[in-house]
Design a protein around this motif. Structure first.
Motif, PDB file in Angstrom:
ATOM      1  N   GLY A 149       0.846  -1.220  -0.058  1.00  0.00           N
ATOM      2  CA  GLY A 149      -0.021  -0.069   0.066  1.00  0.00           C
ATOM      3  C   GLY A 149       0.863   1.049  -0.137  1.00  0.00           C
ATOM      4  O   GLY A 149       0.550   2.208  -0.635  1.00  0.00           O
ATOM      5  N   SER A 150       2.056   1.306   0.756  1.00  0.00           N
ATOM      6  CA  SER A 150       2.784   2.406   0.769  1.00  0.00           C
ATOM      7  C   SER A 150       3.397   2.635  -0.316  1.00  0.00           C
ATOM      8  O   SER A 150       3.493   3.885  -1.088  1.00  0.00           O
ATOM      9  CB  SER A 150       3.794   2.516   1.977  1.00  0.00           C
ATOM     10  OG  SER A 150       4.897   1.332   1.591  1.00  0.00           O
ATOM     11  N   VAL A 151       3.928   1.860  -1.216  1.00  0.00           N
ATOM     12  CA  VAL A 151       4.672   1.779  -2.505  1.00  0.00           C
ATOM     13  C   VAL A 151       3.561   2.291  -3.596  1.00  0.00           C
ATOM     14  O   VAL A 151       3.895   3.236  -4.238  1.00  0.00           O
ATOM     15  CB  VAL A 151       5.268   0.363  -2.930  1.00  0.00           C
ATOM     16  CG1 VAL A 151       5.745   0.586  -4.408  1.00  0.00           C
ATOM     17  CG2 VAL A 151       6.448   0.157  -2.019  1.00  0.00           C
ATOM     18  N   ILE A 152       2.360   1.554  -3.578  1.00  0.00           N
ATOM     19  CA  ILE A 152       1.448   2.063  -4.478  1.00  0.00           C
ATOM     20  C   ILE A 152       1.134   3.649  -4.080  1.00  0.00           C
ATOM     21  O   ILE A 152       0.872   4.399  -5.252  1.00  0.00           O
ATOM     22  CB  ILE A 152       0.236   1.237  -4.525  1.00  0.00           C
ATOM     23  CG1 ILE A 152       0.596  -0.120  -4.681  1.00  0.00           C
ATOM     24  CG2 ILE A 152      -0.970   1.724  -5.483  1.00  0.00           C
ATOM     25  CD1 ILE A 152      -0.745  -1.137  -4.621  1.00  0.00           C
ATOM     26  N   GLN A 153       0.954   3.977  -2.958  1.00  0.00           N
ATOM     27  CA  GLN A 153       0.566   5.270  -2.877  1.00  0.00           C
ATOM     28  C   GLN A 153       1.521   6.275  -3.010  1.00  0.00           C
ATOM     29  O   GLN A 153       1.117   7.337  -3.761  1.00  0.00           O
ATOM     30  CB  GLN A 153       0.186   5.701  -1.311  1.00  0.00           C
ATOM     31  CG  GLN A 153      -0.292   6.812  -0.671  1.00  0.00           C
ATOM     32  CD  GLN A 153      -0.158   7.293   0.777  1.00  0.00           C
ATOM     33  OE1 GLN A 153      -0.067   6.390   1.526  1.00  0.00           O
ATOM     34  NE2 GLN A 153       0.067   8.440   1.159  1.00  0.00           N
ATOM     35  N   PRO A 228      -0.929   3.406  12.318  1.00  0.00           N
ATOM     36  CA  PRO A 228      -0.960   4.879  11.406  1.00  0.00           C
ATOM     37  C   PRO A 228      -1.261   6.060  11.895  1.00  0.00           C
ATOM     38  O   PRO A 228      -0.440   7.036  11.420  1.00  0.00           O
ATOM     39  CB  PRO A 228      -2.281   4.343  10.288  1.00  0.00           C
ATOM     40  CG  PRO A 228      -2.394   2.831  10.534  1.00  0.00           C
ATOM     41  CD  PRO A 228      -2.248   2.825  12.079  1.00  0.00           C
ATOM     42  N   LEU A 229      -2.000   6.063  12.808  1.00  0.00           N
ATOM     43  CA  LEU A 229      -2.270   7.496  13.363  1.00  0.00           C
ATOM     44  C   LEU A 229      -1.100   7.923  14.371  1.00  0.00           C
ATOM     45  O   LEU A 229      -0.813   9.185  14.435  1.00  0.00           O
ATOM     46  CB  LEU A 229      -3.509   7.385  14.387  1.00  0.00           C
ATOM     47  CG  LEU A 229      -4.758   6.661  13.811  1.00  0.00           C
ATOM     48  CD1 LEU A 229      -5.909   6.859  14.693  1.00  0.00           C
ATOM     49  CD2 LEU A 229      -5.304   7.763  12.626  1.00  0.00           C
ATOM     50  N   ILE A 230      -0.314   6.959  15.260  1.00  0.00           N
ATOM     51  CA  ILE A 230       0.683   7.407  15.998  1.00  0.00           C
ATOM     52  C   ILE A 230       1.908   7.480  15.220  1.00  0.00           C
ATOM     53  O   ILE A 230       2.577   8.677  15.209  1.00  0.00           O
ATOM     54  CB  ILE A 230       0.774   6.432  17.089  1.00  0.00           C
ATOM     55  CG1 ILE A 230      -0.432   6.165  17.972  1.00  0.00           C
ATOM     56  CG2 ILE A 230       2.203   6.674  17.797  1.00  0.00           C
ATOM     57  CD1 ILE A 230      -0.368   5.138  18.939  1.00  0.00           C
ATOM     58  N   LEU A 231       2.334   6.560  14.314  1.00  0.00           N
ATOM     59  CA  LEU A 231       3.654   6.630  13.793  1.00  0.00           C
ATOM     60  C   LEU A 231       3.863   7.579  12.577  1.00  0.00           C
ATOM     61  O   LEU A 231       4.698   8.345  12.355  1.00  0.00           O
ATOM     62  CB  LEU A 231       4.073   5.194  13.109  1.00  0.00           C
ATOM     63  CG  LEU A 231       4.123   4.084  14.078  1.00  0.00           C
ATOM     64  CD1 LEU A 231       4.331   2.542  13.598  1.00  0.00           C
ATOM     65  CD2 LEU A 231       5.114   4.511  15.112  1.00  0.00           C
ATOM     66  N   TRP A 237       6.539   9.784  10.467  1.00  0.00           N
ATOM     67  CA  TRP A 237       6.846   8.802   9.701  1.00  0.00           C
ATOM     68  C   TRP A 237       6.143   9.097   8.427  1.00  0.00           C
ATOM     69  O   TRP A 237       5.136   9.411   8.258  1.00  0.00           O
ATOM     70  CB  TRP A 237       6.673   7.183  10.065  1.00  0.00           C
ATOM     71  CG  TRP A 237       7.351   6.636  11.151  1.00  0.00           C
ATOM     72  CD1 TRP A 237       8.080   7.525  12.149  1.00  0.00           C
ATOM     73  CD2 TRP A 237       7.489   5.320  11.477  1.00  0.00           C
ATOM     74  NE1 TRP A 237       8.717   6.767  12.970  1.00  0.00           N
ATOM     75  CE2 TRP A 237       8.413   5.424  12.736  1.00  0.00           C
ATOM     76  CE3 TRP A 237       6.997   4.041  11.042  1.00  0.00           C
ATOM     77  CZ2 TRP A 237       9.045   4.157  13.286  1.00  0.00           C
ATOM     78  CZ3 TRP A 237       7.679   2.933  11.527  1.00  0.00           C
ATOM     79  CH2 TRP A 237       8.342   3.038  12.684  1.00  0.00           C
ATOM     80  N   SER A 238       6.962   8.672   7.389  1.00  0.00           N
ATOM     81  CA  SER A 238       6.228   8.788   6.065  1.00  0.00           C
ATOM     82  C   SER A 238       5.424   7.573   5.750  1.00  0.00           C
ATOM     83  O   SER A 238       5.787   6.440   6.512  1.00  0.00           O
ATOM     84  CB  SER A 238       7.532   8.928   5.042  1.00  0.00           C
ATOM     85  OG  SER A 238       8.426   7.906   5.037  1.00  0.00           O
ATOM     86  N   ALA A 239       4.967   7.474   4.661  1.00  0.00           N
ATOM     87  CA  ALA A 239       4.081   6.216   4.249  1.00  0.00           C
ATOM     88  C   ALA A 239       5.056   5.269   4.114  1.00  0.00           C
ATOM     89  O   ALA A 239       4.741   4.119   4.368  1.00  0.00           O
ATOM     90  CB  ALA A 239       3.242   6.536   2.919  1.00  0.00           C
ATOM     91  N   VAL A 240       6.256   5.383   3.347  1.00  0.00           N
ATOM     92  CA  VAL A 240       7.058   4.360   3.082  1.00  0.00           C
ATOM     93  C   VAL A 240       7.788   3.815   4.230  1.00  0.00           C
ATOM     94  O   VAL A 240       8.157   2.658   4.284  1.00  0.00           O
ATOM     95  CB  VAL A 240       8.234   4.768   2.058  1.00  0.00           C
ATOM     96  CG1 VAL A 240       9.183   3.545   1.800  1.00  0.00           C
ATOM     97  CG2 VAL A 240       7.551   5.270   0.692  1.00  0.00           C
ATOM     98  N   GLU A 241       8.117   4.539   5.058  1.00  0.00           N
ATOM     99  CA  GLU A 241       8.493   4.088   6.406  1.00  0.00           C
ATOM    100  C   GLU A 241       7.748   3.244   7.025  1.00  0.00           C
ATOM    101  O   GLU A 241       8.101   2.304   7.859  1.00  0.00           O
ATOM    102  CB  GLU A 241       9.067   5.484   7.201  1.00  0.00           C
ATOM    103  CG  GLU A 241      10.423   5.953   6.697  1.00  0.00           C
ATOM    104  CD  GLU A 241      10.665   7.383   7.454  1.00  0.00           C
ATOM    105  OE1 GLU A 241      11.691   7.680   7.535  1.00  0.00           O
ATOM    106  OE2 GLU A 241       9.622   7.811   8.239  1.00  0.00           O
TER     107      GLU A 241
END
Length: 267
Positions: A149-153, A228-231, A237-241
C-alpha cells in the motif's frame, strides 16, 4: 481438477481478501485529508471491514451449500471488486465506511468459500495441511499488505490502491470462472444447523483455542488501528517508512504460521 490447483486458487483468493485489511493503512492520513475527516475516524474502516467479514459468514456457508461453491465465490469476488473500485469515488467519511463494510462482506464470502473448497477437496491429514497453508496466506497478507500500500500510494496515489485491488479481484474472478472445482457432495444432517453451532460453542476443545486465537488477533487489529495515527502523526513517519514496518510484521506472522504448519505435518 488437480488438488494442487484448488489449493493455489484458494490461497490466492484468501491472500487477496486479507490484503483489504492492511493495504490501505499507510494511506489513512491522505484519505482523511481527501475526505476532510479526522484520521481517527478514517481508521474505523478497519473495524467496519471486520464487521462486514464476520456478520455474513454463516449466510455465505448456507448459500454455498444451496447453489454451489463456484457461483458463491464468484459473487463474493464481484462484490469485493466493485466495492474496491467504488471506494475512491466517495467524497464523505460515511460513503468510505459504507464501501468498507461492503468490501468486508465480499471478503467474508471469499474466505468462507476458500475453506469450504479446501474441505471438499482434501481429507484427513491432507485437509489439515491444506488449511495450514490457507492460514499462512492469511497472515502473510496482513504484513505485506501495508508495504504494498505504501509503495502504490507514493507511486500512483492512494486511489490506485483500491483500483488495483479491484482490478486484480476481477482478474481472479475470471480465473475462478474457468476452473472446475470438485462436485458438491450431498450431505444429510439429522440435527439443525443452529443446534450444531450451540454444541460447538459448548465444546471445550473448540472454545479455548478460539478464545486464545481471538485475543491474539485482537492485538493485531488494535495495533493496525492505532499505528498509522501514531507513527505517521506524532512520530512523523512517511508512508514508505510505515510500509517498511510491514516486512518484520509479515516475517513474524509467517514464522509463527510456519511453525504451526510443521507441527501439523509431523502429526
Amino acid at each position: 481438477m488437480k488438488s494442487s490447483t484448488t489449493l493455489l486458487v484458494t490461497c490466492s483468493t484468501v491472500f487477496l481478501a486479507q490484503l483489504g485489511m492492511s493495504i490501505y493503512l499507510p494511506a489513512v492520513p491522505e484519505i482523511a485529508r481527501h475526505l476532510s475527516a479526522d484520521a481517527s475516524r478514517v481508521s474505523w474502516g478497519l473495524a467496519v471491514y471486520l464487521i462486514g467479514m464476520a456478520l455474513p459468514m454463516l449466510f455465505w456457508g448456507s448459500l454455498g451449500q444451496r447453489i454451489g461453491r463456484k457461483p458463491v465465490l464468484l459473487a463474493a469476488l464481484g462484490i469485493y471488486a466493485l466495492s474496491n473500485l467504488a471506494l475512491p469515488l466517495g467524497q464523505t467519511l460515511e460513503s468510505f465506511l459504507s464501501f468498507r463494510l461492503i468490501q468486508g462482506i465480499g471478503a467474508s464470502g471469499i474466505s468462507v468459500m476458500a475453506r469450504v473448497l479446501i474441505r471438499d477437496t482434501f481429507r484427513g491429514d491432507l485437509l489439515a495441511k491444506a488449511l495450514s497453508w490457507i492460514s499462512i496466506s492469511f497472515v502473510v497478507a496482513l504484513g505485506i499488505g501495508q508495504y504494498l500500500g505504501s509503495v502504490i500510494q507514493v507511486a500512483l496515489g492512494w486511489p490506485a490502491i483500491f483500483y488495483l485491488l479491484g482490478s486484480v479481484s476481477l482478474l481472479m474472478a475470471a480465473i475462478v470462472a474457468r476452473v472446475r472445482f470438485p462436485a458438491l457432495a450431498e450431505e444429510h444432517c439429522a440435527s439443525s444447523g443452529w443446534a450444531s453451532y450451540w454444541r460447538i460453542l459448548r465444546h471445550r476443545g473448540f472454545l479455548l483455542p478460539a478464545l486464545a486465537g481471538g485475543l491474539g488477533y485482537g492485538v493485531i487489529i488494535a495495533f493496525n488501528t492505532a499505528a498509522p495515527l501514531i507513527l505517521q502523526g506524532p512520530f512523523n513517519w512517511s508512508a514508505v517508512e510505515y510500509g517498511l514496518l510491514g516486512w518484520p510484521i509479515s516475517a513474524a506472522y509467517f514464522l509463527g504460521a510456519l511453525g504451526v504448519n510443521r507441527c501439523v505435518l509431523r502429526t
